[in-house]
Design an enzyme around this catalytic site. Structure first.
Site, PDB file in Angstrom:
ATOM      1  N   ILE A   1     -20.880  11.299 -32.210  1.00 30.74           N
ATOM      2  CA  ILE A   1     -20.531   9.941 -32.605  1.00 30.74           C
ATOM      3  C   ILE A   1     -19.512   9.934 -33.739  1.00 30.74           C
ATOM      4  O   ILE A   1     -18.570   9.145 -33.748  1.00 30.74           O
ATOM      5  CB  ILE A   1     -21.796   9.154 -32.995  1.00 30.74           C
TER       6      ILE A   1
ATOM      7  N   TYR B   1     -39.258  12.215 -39.884  1.00 31.29           N
ATOM      8  CA  TYR B   1     -37.920  11.827 -39.427  1.00 31.29           C
ATOM      9  C   TYR B   1     -37.677  10.348 -39.663  1.00 31.29           C
ATOM     10  O   TYR B   1     -36.605   9.946 -40.140  1.00 31.29           O
ATOM     11  CB  TYR B   1     -37.746  12.159 -37.948  1.00 31.29           C
TER      12      TYR B   1
END
Length: 288
Positions: free
Chosen positions: A17, A163
């Site tokens: 990305i 996370y």
């Protein structure tokens, strides 16, 4: 609005990305610093800071590849200084670098916990901090964090709390800094995909080719990022944008080009609130 002549500082932009955002800006004629730590080819991951720089130059931009571990304050400071020396300032800071491991509490070793928090939360804070004095001098300054909406539902925490905490730390940088620097005209926003994006992380960690086939290309994130950082910074800050919604607001109605090989519903991404899926014009299933 074009990014011609604007300077972007992108963390972790040697692939995926981050690189897609860099190439979209390069097509306008932007200057791009790729601040990442991949200088030598990786056996499982494509791209280095030097191959990324070559692609940026071929796309029409100017590139500065800088070897930089965003966990190291001195390296980030040096990367920012090199950017300003090369291009005269910084207009856009893109916090793209991220680390992921989808494990539960008992399966997450503290070394990996620390890595995710050092790169995701601390890295975003540090890179932003180092860029802000230069952004204050820019005509239309933006910080864009590739971070999710703060959807505080237990389902996003219960399977990989470490996370989630690290990614939401990036989102809290958006929440806090957007208010802190509003008086300076610095826009601070987050961008997150509605669907899975076909990146090395998806192919190597999140389901392989099967999920990649139900994913969109990184180009959708690049186009959405371009739209966001082209907006007047004093009028567009403190938002948690979703890629498809950004582009629909820009008049895009056909999203098939971002997933030309997909058949059936696409895979929805983590952290997308239920109401966003409900109002989307895209069929998604198999949420991570």
């Amino acid at each position: 609005m074009s990014l011609k002549g604007k300077t972007l500082f992108i963390s972790g932009g040697s692939r995926g990305i981050g690189l897609a955002i860099a190439l979209r800006a390069a097509r306008d004629g932007a200057n791009v610093t790729i601040a990442a730590k991949t200088a030598e080819p990786h056996p499982k991951l494509p791209g280095t800071i030097y191959t990324a720089a070559e692609e940026i130059e071929k796309a029409g931009g100017k590139a500065l590849p800088v070897l930089c571990d965003i966990r190291e304050e001195g390296q980030v400071a040096e990367a920012v200084e090199k950017t300003v020396a090369a291009f005269g300032g910084i207009d856009v800071c893109v916090n793209n670098a991220s680390a992921i491991q989808l494990t539960g509490t008992l399966q997450t070793d503290m070394k990996r916990f620390d890595l995710m928090h050092q790169i995701n939360t601390r890295g975003t804070f540090l890179v932003s901090k180092m860029c802000i004095s230069h952004l204050k001098l820019a005509e239309n300054p933006h910080i864009l964090n590739l971070a999710p909406p703060l959807d505080m539902e237990a389902k996003w925490f219960k399977h990989h709390v470490a996370y989630t905490m690290a990614k939401f730390g990036m989102s809290m940088c958006t929440l806090g800094m957007s208010a802190e620097f509003a008086k300076d005209g610095i826009a601070v926003n987050s961008l997150w995909p509605l669907t899975a994006i076909d990146t090395a992380a998806v192919r190597n960690l999140l389901g392989g080719d099967a999920v990649a086939a139900q994913s969109r290309s990184a180009d959708i994130m690049a186009d959405a990022a371009h739209a966001i950082v082209s907006r007047p910074s004093r009028e567009a800050t403190g938002n948690f944008y979703i890629d498809e919604e950004v582009l629909r607001a820009e008049g895009v109605t056909d999203f098939s080009k971002y997933a030309p090989g997909a058949t059936g519903p696409l895979a929805g991404d983590f952290f997308v609130p239920d109401e966003v899926f409900a109002r989307s014009g895209t069929q998604v299933k198999g949420l991570f």
